[in-house]
Motif scaffolding. Structure first.
Motif, short mmCIF file in Angstrom:
data_model
loop_
_atom_site.label_atom_id
_atom_site.label_comp_id
_atom_site.label_asym_id
_atom_site.label_seq_id
_atom_site.Cartn_x
_atom_site.Cartn_y
_atom_site.Cartn_z
N VAL A 182 -32.94 -3.64 -27.01
CA VAL A 182 -34.02 -4.31 -26.30
C VAL A 182 -34.43 -5.56 -27.06
O VAL A 182 -34.63 -5.52 -28.28
CB VAL A 182 -35.23 -3.36 -26.14
CG1 VAL A 182 -36.38 -4.08 -25.44
CG2 VAL A 182 -34.84 -2.11 -25.38
N PRO A 183 -34.57 -6.71 -26.39
CA PRO A 183 -34.98 -7.95 -27.08
C PRO A 183 -36.37 -7.82 -27.70
O PRO A 183 -37.22 -7.07 -27.22
CB PRO A 183 -34.99 -8.99 -25.95
CG PRO A 183 -34.07 -8.44 -24.90
CD PRO A 183 -34.24 -6.96 -24.97
N PHE A 184 -36.60 -8.57 -28.76
CA PHE A 184 -37.87 -8.54 -29.47
C PHE A 184 -39.04 -8.88 -28.55
O PHE A 184 -40.09 -8.25 -28.61
CB PHE A 184 -37.83 -9.51 -30.65
CG PHE A 184 -39.11 -9.54 -31.46
CD1 PHE A 184 -39.35 -8.60 -32.44
CD2 PHE A 184 -40.08 -10.51 -31.22
CE1 PHE A 184 -40.52 -8.61 -33.18
CE2 PHE A 184 -41.25 -10.54 -31.96
CZ PHE A 184 -41.48 -9.59 -32.94
N ALA B 30 -40.28 6.23 -39.65
CA ALA B 30 -40.69 4.91 -40.14
C ALA B 30 -40.13 3.85 -39.21
O ALA B 30 -38.94 3.88 -38.87
CB ALA B 30 -40.19 4.69 -41.56
N TYR B 31 -40.97 2.92 -38.79
CA TYR B 31 -40.56 1.84 -37.91
C TYR B 31 -39.73 0.84 -38.72
O TYR B 31 -40.10 0.46 -39.84
CB TYR B 31 -41.79 1.15 -37.33
CG TYR B 31 -41.50 0.19 -36.21
CD1 TYR B 31 -41.62 0.59 -34.89
CD2 TYR B 31 -41.12 -1.13 -36.47
CE1 TYR B 31 -41.36 -0.30 -33.84
CE2 TYR B 31 -40.85 -2.02 -35.44
CZ TYR B 31 -40.98 -1.60 -34.13
OH TYR B 31 -40.70 -2.49 -33.10
N CYS B 32 -38.61 0.40 -38.15
CA CYS B 32 -37.73 -0.55 -38.84
C CYS B 32 -37.74 -1.90 -38.15
O CYS B 32 -37.69 -1.98 -36.92
CB CYS B 32 -36.30 0.00 -38.90
SG CYS B 32 -36.13 1.50 -39.87
N LEU B 33 -37.77 -2.96 -38.93
CA LEU B 33 -37.90 -4.31 -38.42
C LEU B 33 -36.91 -5.22 -39.14
O LEU B 33 -36.76 -5.14 -40.36
CB LEU B 33 -39.33 -4.80 -38.65
CG LEU B 33 -39.80 -6.07 -37.95
CD1 LEU B 33 -39.79 -5.89 -36.44
CD2 LEU B 33 -41.22 -6.42 -38.42
N GLY B 34 -36.23 -6.09 -38.38
CA GLY B 34 -35.32 -7.04 -38.99
C GLY B 34 -36.05 -8.20 -39.63
O GLY B 34 -37.28 -8.23 -39.70
N ILE B 35 -35.29 -9.18 -40.12
CA ILE B 35 -35.87 -10.35 -40.76
C ILE B 35 -36.42 -11.28 -39.68
O ILE B 35 -35.67 -11.75 -38.82
CB ILE B 35 -34.83 -11.08 -41.63
CG1 ILE B 35 -34.36 -10.17 -42.77
CG2 ILE B 35 -35.40 -12.37 -42.18
CD1 ILE B 35 -33.23 -10.75 -43.59
N LYS C 139 -44.19 -13.80 -36.76
CA LYS C 139 -43.72 -12.75 -35.86
C LYS C 139 -43.83 -11.37 -36.52
O LYS C 139 -44.12 -10.38 -35.85
CB LYS C 139 -42.28 -13.02 -35.44
CG LYS C 139 -42.13 -14.11 -34.40
CD LYS C 139 -40.71 -14.15 -33.85
CE LYS C 139 -40.60 -15.14 -32.69
NZ LYS C 139 -39.24 -15.16 -32.11
N SER C 140 -43.58 -11.32 -37.81
CA SER C 140 -43.71 -10.04 -38.52
C SER C 140 -45.15 -9.55 -38.49
O SER C 140 -45.42 -8.36 -38.28
CB SER C 140 -43.26 -10.20 -39.98
OG SER C 140 -41.90 -10.58 -40.05
N ARG D 19 -43.63 -12.52 -45.90
CA ARG D 19 -43.65 -11.64 -44.74
C ARG D 19 -44.42 -10.35 -45.03
O ARG D 19 -45.23 -9.90 -44.21
CB ARG D 19 -42.22 -11.31 -44.30
CG ARG D 19 -41.52 -12.48 -43.63
CD ARG D 19 -40.04 -12.24 -43.43
NE ARG D 19 -39.80 -10.96 -42.81
CZ ARG D 19 -39.06 -9.99 -43.36
NH1 ARG D 19 -38.53 -10.14 -44.54
NH2 ARG D 19 -38.88 -8.87 -42.71
N ILE D 20 -44.17 -9.76 -46.19
CA ILE D 20 -44.88 -8.53 -46.54
C ILE D 20 -46.38 -8.81 -46.69
O ILE D 20 -47.23 -8.04 -46.21
CB ILE D 20 -44.31 -7.92 -47.84
CG1 ILE D 20 -42.88 -7.41 -47.61
CG2 ILE D 20 -45.21 -6.78 -48.33
CD1 ILE D 20 -42.79 -6.21 -46.70
N LYS D 21 -46.72 -9.91 -47.33
CA LYS D 21 -48.13 -10.25 -47.49
C LYS D 21 -48.80 -10.46 -46.13
O LYS D 21 -49.92 -9.99 -45.90
CB LYS D 21 -48.27 -11.52 -48.34
CG LYS D 21 -48.00 -11.32 -49.82
CD LYS D 21 -48.22 -12.62 -50.58
CE LYS D 21 -48.02 -12.43 -52.08
NZ LYS D 21 -48.20 -13.71 -52.83
N ALA D 22 -48.10 -11.14 -45.21
CA ALA D 22 -48.67 -11.40 -43.89
C ALA D 22 -48.91 -10.10 -43.13
O ALA D 22 -49.97 -9.91 -42.51
CB ALA D 22 -47.73 -12.31 -43.09
#
Length: 387
Positions: free
Chosen positions: A16-18, A154-159, A164-165, A194-197
């Motif tokens: 499924v697209p983001f 655990a939810y997994c997310l790409g780069i 967007k993150s 990204r982690i900080k955001a």
């Protein structure tokens, strides 16, 4: 009961697209995915019972199918699916590790045994009532399960970009997840941003796992871990931050960054678990039943990790319903899995099982029906089958 036939089927299923709530394109430090090749394996017996397993495609679907049908099948034909430990010890292909190709056959045998005994696989594993399974479920901010036979994922997310993150992290928390794992490794400074955001967006209410797939050098891993710690962000673990077989360097990372280390690819190499433990290079074991040779091999690894007093978690590889079912049974039925397994099940456009799993409040119920507790929709196999 004897094994009479093994058939493997290659399928390609879209993601499924983001923009529609999915993950595609799922970007890592080495590729980008809009769909995924999977190999489904059916094991038949002379009693009329059959079982199913699933594995990712290695090199090509044709190559994977050939190794399973032409290489593994002759080694197990005529033998009982109940003799799992015997089977996995005798499957030997010179100059290569055959475990990953035997794993879907082994899982299919568990499926058959469960059907023959009219019991779900998790009950055959015997560990689902142990204290570690019923008392230390990782559910720190979600309360109790409505159904005790459920596994949090655990939810997994790409780069993605930090913006967007951040957006997706808020949606993940709202959906009831408590852990988010994200890929990393293309630019360590952006990884930190990204982690900080995401952490700021959810006010620290999500825990994070960061997986660069061996994509950082040691100095970069130190900078990532230290930067996050300086910002007051402590990961559940950094997953395989540097290359495999660099155990002394792995051991030094925690001391220099304060972040737990979760080797993954390192655990695929025979005997590396013991080496990692002896070297003090592992804080969390990120295990996977496929390189372990199946559920029995995973149980053996879990025993090693538990004896070392370490937590463990199960990895995912964009799993359709067959391997997702196997993972649910394994982490629920084998003692020691106290952290939510990774999953991308919510990202598929379709599945090959008749009754698809649903993710409710960040968890999936463990099937109660015999074996893996799933039924295959053969019409969907044909719809997505690789020519």
């Amino acid at each position: 009961m004897e094994i009479t036939e093994i058939n493997a089927y290659g399928v390609n299923v879209p993601l499924v697209p983001f923009e529609e709530g999915g993950l595609a394109p799922y970007v890592t430090n080495h590729n980008s995915l809009d769909d995924m090749d999977r190999i489904l394996v059916e094991v038949k017996t002379d009693d009329g019972l059959s079982g199913w397993g699933e594995v990712r495609s290695f090199l090509t679907p044709e190559a994977t199918i050939s190794v399973i049908e032409d290489g593994v099948q002759p080694l197990v034909l005529g033998q009982s699916p109940f003799e799992l430990e015997k089977l996995r010890r005798q499957v030997f292909i010179e100059y290569t590790n055959a475990d990953m190709f035997f794993a879907p056959v082994e899982v299919a045998c568990w499926d058959i045994v469960g059907k023959a005994l009219d019991e779900p696989v998790y009950k055959l594993l015997g560990g689902w009532t142990t204290p570690t399974q019923t008392e230390t479920k990782h559910r720190s901010n979600q309360g109790e399960y409505d159904d005790e036979k459920a596994v949090e994922i655990a939810y997994c997310l790409g780069i993605l970009s930090p913006e967007k993150s951040r957006e997706r992290a808020a949606e993940v928390l709202e959906s009831g997840y408590s852990v988010l794992k994200t890929k990393a490794g293309r630019d360590w400074k952006t990884d930190v941003a990204r982690i900080k955001a995401m952490h700021d967006e959810v006010d620290g209410e999500l825990e994070f796992r960061l997986d660069p797939n061996q994509g950082w050098t040691t100095d970069q891993a130190i900078r990532v871990g230290s930067s996050l710690a300086d910002a007051g962000i402590y990961l559940q673990y950094m997953e395989q931050p540097i290359r495999v077989n660099a155990h002394k360097s792995l051991a030094s990372l925690k001391n220099q960054t304060g972040q737990p280390i979760g080797p993954n690819e390192d655990t695929y190499i025979p005997n590396n678990l013991r080496r990692l433990i002896d070297a003090g290079a592992i804080d969390v074991a990120v295990l996977d039943l496929t390189p372990a040779g199946g559920i029995a091999g995973l149980r053996q690894q879990a025993g090693i990790v538990e004896d070392a007093g370490l937590p463990m978690v199960h990895h995912c590889a964009f799993d359709l319903g067959v391997r997702t079912a196997a993972i649910l049974h394994a982490v629920y039925g084998i003692p020691g899995f106290s952290m939510p397994p990774d999953s991308t099940y919510y990202a598929w456009e379709d599945d090959v099982i008749e009754c698809e799993f649903t993710v409710d409040n960040g968890a999936i119920e463990v099937p109660e029906e015999p074996g893996l507790g799933i039924d295959i929709d053969r019409s969907r196999i044909e719809e997505y089958r690789i020519a």
